[in-house]
Design a protein around this motif. Structure first.
Motif, PDB file in Angstrom:
ATOM      1  N   TYR A  17       0.865  -1.181   0.000  1.00 41.34           N
ATOM      2  CA  TYR A  17       0.000   0.000   0.000  1.00 41.34           C
ATOM      3  C   TYR A  17       0.899   1.227   0.000  1.00 41.34           C
ATOM      4  N   GLN A  18       0.761   2.038  -1.025  1.00 42.85           N
ATOM      5  CA  GLN A  18       1.619   3.207  -1.207  1.00 42.85           C
ATOM      6  C   GLN A  18       0.934   4.449  -0.647  1.00 42.85           C
ATOM      7  N   ALA A  19       1.635   5.156   0.205  1.00 43.62           N
ATOM      8  CA  ALA A  19       1.094   6.387   0.791  1.00 43.62           C
ATOM      9  C   ALA A  19       1.246   7.543  -0.194  1.00 43.62           C
ATOM     10  N   ASN A  20       0.355   8.503  -0.088  1.00 43.41           N
ATOM     11  CA  ASN A  20       0.413   9.670  -0.962  1.00 43.41           C
ATOM     12  C   ASN A  20       1.438  10.697  -0.482  1.00 43.41           C
ATOM     13  N   ARG A  21       2.058  10.417   0.660  1.00 44.04           N
ATOM     14  CA  ARG A  21       3.121  11.276   1.176  1.00 44.04           C
ATOM     15  C   ARG A  21       3.994  10.412   2.092  1.00 44.04           C
ATOM     16  N   PRO A  22       5.215  10.848   2.362  1.00 40.74           N
ATOM     17  CA  PRO A  22       6.056  10.061   3.270  1.00 40.74           C
ATOM     18  C   PRO A  22       5.496  10.067   4.693  1.00 40.74           C
ATOM     19  N   PHE A  23       5.697   8.976   5.394  1.00 40.58           N
ATOM     20  CA  PHE A  23       5.353   8.924   6.812  1.00 40.58           C
ATOM     21  C   PHE A  23       6.372   9.778   7.570  1.00 40.58           C
ATOM     22  N   THR A  24       5.907  10.496   8.581  1.00 39.86           N
ATOM     23  CA  THR A  24       6.810  11.293   9.408  1.00 39.86           C
ATOM     24  C   THR A  24       7.504  10.385  10.417  1.00 39.86           C
ATOM     25  N   ASP A  25       8.556  10.896  11.035  1.00 36.79           N
ATOM     26  CA  ASP A  25       9.246  10.129  12.077  1.00 36.79           C
ATOM     27  C   ASP A  25       8.279   9.746  13.196  1.00 36.79           C
ATOM     28  N   HIS A  45     -10.488 -17.484   9.527  1.00 33.75           N
ATOM     29  CA  HIS A  45     -11.423 -18.518   9.987  1.00 33.75           C
ATOM     30  C   HIS A  45     -10.928 -19.187  11.269  1.00 33.75           C
ATOM     31  N   GLY A  46     -10.434 -18.368  12.181  1.00 31.90           N
ATOM     32  CA  GLY A  46      -9.982 -18.858  13.472  1.00 31.90           C
ATOM     33  C   GLY A  46      -8.566 -19.407  13.491  1.00 31.90           C
ATOM     34  N   ARG A  47      -7.957 -19.532  12.326  1.00 31.14           N
ATOM     35  CA  ARG A  47      -6.571 -20.017  12.250  1.00 31.14           C
ATOM     36  C   ARG A  47      -5.614 -18.837  12.374  1.00 31.14           C
ATOM     37  N   THR A  48      -4.556 -19.026  13.120  1.00 32.34           N
ATOM     38  CA  THR A  48      -3.535 -17.999  13.258  1.00 32.34           C
ATOM     39  C   THR A  48      -2.750 -17.885  11.956  1.00 32.34           C
ATOM     40  N   LEU A  49      -2.497 -16.658  11.530  1.00 31.77           N
ATOM     41  CA  LEU A  49      -1.706 -16.419  10.326  1.00 31.77           C
ATOM     42  C   LEU A  49      -0.289 -16.021  10.719  1.00 31.77           C
ATOM     43  N   ALA A  50       0.693 -16.491   9.981  1.00 30.06           N
ATOM     44  CA  ALA A  50       2.091 -16.113  10.198  1.00 30.06           C
ATOM     45  C   ALA A  50       2.357 -14.897   9.315  1.00 30.06           C
ATOM     46  N   ALA A  51       2.317 -13.716   9.922  1.00 32.52           N
ATOM     47  CA  ALA A  51       2.323 -12.486   9.141  1.00 32.52           C
ATOM     48  C   ALA A  51       3.277 -11.449   9.714  1.00 32.52           C
ATOM     49  N   SER A  52       3.528 -10.460   8.890  1.00 29.99           N
ATOM     50  CA  SER A  52       4.343  -9.329   9.294  1.00 29.99           C
ATOM     51  C   SER A  52       3.858  -8.099   8.543  1.00 29.99           C
ATOM     52  N   ALA A  53       4.179  -6.941   9.084  1.00 31.46           N
ATOM     53  CA  ALA A  53       3.842  -5.681   8.424  1.00 31.46           C
ATOM     54  C   ALA A  53       4.933  -4.680   8.761  1.00 31.46           C
ATOM     55  N   GLN A  54       5.291  -3.885   7.772  1.00 29.62           N
ATOM     56  CA  GLN A  54       6.312  -2.870   8.007  1.00 29.62           C
ATOM     57  C   GLN A  54       6.152  -1.723   7.018  1.00 29.62           C
ATOM     58  N   ILE A  55       6.811  -0.617   7.328  1.00 33.45           N
ATOM     59  CA  ILE A  55       6.853   0.529   6.428  1.00 33.45           C
ATOM     60  C   ILE A  55       8.221   0.524   5.758  1.00 33.45           C
ATOM     61  N   LEU A  56       8.228   0.630   4.436  1.00 39.17           N
ATOM     62  CA  LEU A  56       9.473   0.678   3.682  1.00 39.17           C
ATOM     63  C   LEU A  56       9.596   2.014   2.953  1.00 39.17           C
ATOM     64  N   HIS A  57      10.811   2.511   2.881  1.00 37.11           N
ATOM     65  CA  HIS A  57      11.108   3.757   2.165  1.00 37.11           C
ATOM     66  C   HIS A  57      10.245   4.929   2.644  1.00 37.11           C
ATOM     67  N   ARG A  58       9.761   4.840   3.864  1.00 37.55           N
ATOM     68  CA  ARG A  58       8.920   5.884   4.468  1.00 37.55           C
ATOM     69  C   ARG A  58       7.642   6.150   3.667  1.00 37.55           C
ATOM     70  N   GLN A  59       7.320   5.283   2.704  1.00 34.13           N
ATOM     71  CA  GLN A  59       6.224   5.553   1.785  1.00 34.13           C
ATOM     72  C   GLN A  59       5.276   4.379   1.589  1.00 34.13           C
ATOM     73  N   PHE A  60       5.704   3.173   1.941  1.00 36.94           N
ATOM     74  CA  PHE A  60       4.943   1.978   1.602  1.00 36.94           C
ATOM     75  C   PHE A  60       4.653   1.150   2.847  1.00 36.94           C
ATOM     76  N   LEU A  61       3.374   0.819   3.035  1.00 36.64           N
ATOM     77  CA  LEU A  61       2.974  -0.148   4.053  1.00 36.64           C
ATOM     78  C   LEU A  61       2.965  -1.503   3.357  1.00 36.64           C
ATOM     79  N   VAL A  62       3.755  -2.432   3.877  1.00 38.49           N
ATOM     80  CA  VAL A  62       3.895  -3.746   3.253  1.00 38.49           C
ATOM     81  C   VAL A  62       3.457  -4.805   4.260  1.00 38.49           C
ATOM     82  N   ILE A  63       2.538  -5.669   3.824  1.00 37.66           N
ATOM     83  CA  ILE A  63       2.055  -6.767   4.654  1.00 37.66           C
ATOM     84  C   ILE A  63       2.469  -8.071   3.978  1.00 37.66           C
TER      85      ILE A  63
END
Length: 165
Positions: A17-25, A45-63
């Motif tokens: 997911y690309q942000a329309n502006r950089p994330f601030t500190d 459906h009740g099952r645990t997912l092995a997942a991660s999420a992070q912000i890259l390049h101050r502009q992208f939310l990546v799951i």
């Protein structure tokens, strides 16, 4: 179940997911625990997912999701989109708008409206070698090896073909 992003396998599914502006500190600091909590609590459906999420390049939310453990269902994908929308509302930015393309030119992130692309190529602002963040990639392996990639090696290649008359 939260998994550190760098521990996801190359085959893990990916959403960018690309942000329309950089994330601030301050936003980055505030988001870190929310991203970790989302990944830890995300289920299908009740099952645990092995997942991660992070912000890259101050502009992208990546799951990222290791589907070898459990795959996402329609309901769990809907839950992830609700999470993304909540970030949009909380921070007053856009993450779900797909009308902008992101390039890395001279170490600066350049966002262009899709309608501006042809003119930017003609003017030389975007060239075949300009790095492009192709947010349509679908695996962590692609993220690691081809993101960003030269524009001509992505779906944008047609913009760099010589015109035949």
């Amino acid at each position: 179940m939260y998994v550190p992003f760098n521990e996801l396998p190359a085959s893990a599914r990916l959403w960018i997911y690309q942000a329309n502006r950089p994330f601030t500190d301050a936003e980055l600091v505030a988001l870190e625990p929310a991203l970790r909590k989302f990944a830890a609590d995300w289920t299908s459906h009740g099952r645990t997912l092995a997942a991660s999420a992070q912000i890259l390049h101050r502009q992208f939310l990546v799951i990222g999701l290791n589907e070898a453990v459990a795959d996402a269902s329609g309901c769990s994908i809907d839950a992830s989109v609700r999470f993304v929308r909540s970030i949009e509302e909380q921070l007053g930015l856009q993450l779900l708008d797909k009308s902008r393309l992101a390039f890395l030119a001279q170490e600066q992130l350049l966002l262009l409206d899709r309608r501006e692309l042809r003119a930017a190529v003609t003017a030389g602002r975007v060239q075949a070698t300009t790095l492009y963040f192709d947010n349509t990639i679908s695996t962590v392996g692609q993220l690691r090896t081809a993101w960003p990639a030269p524009a001509a090696s992505t779906w944008l290649a047609r913009y760099f073909q010589p015109v035949v008359s």
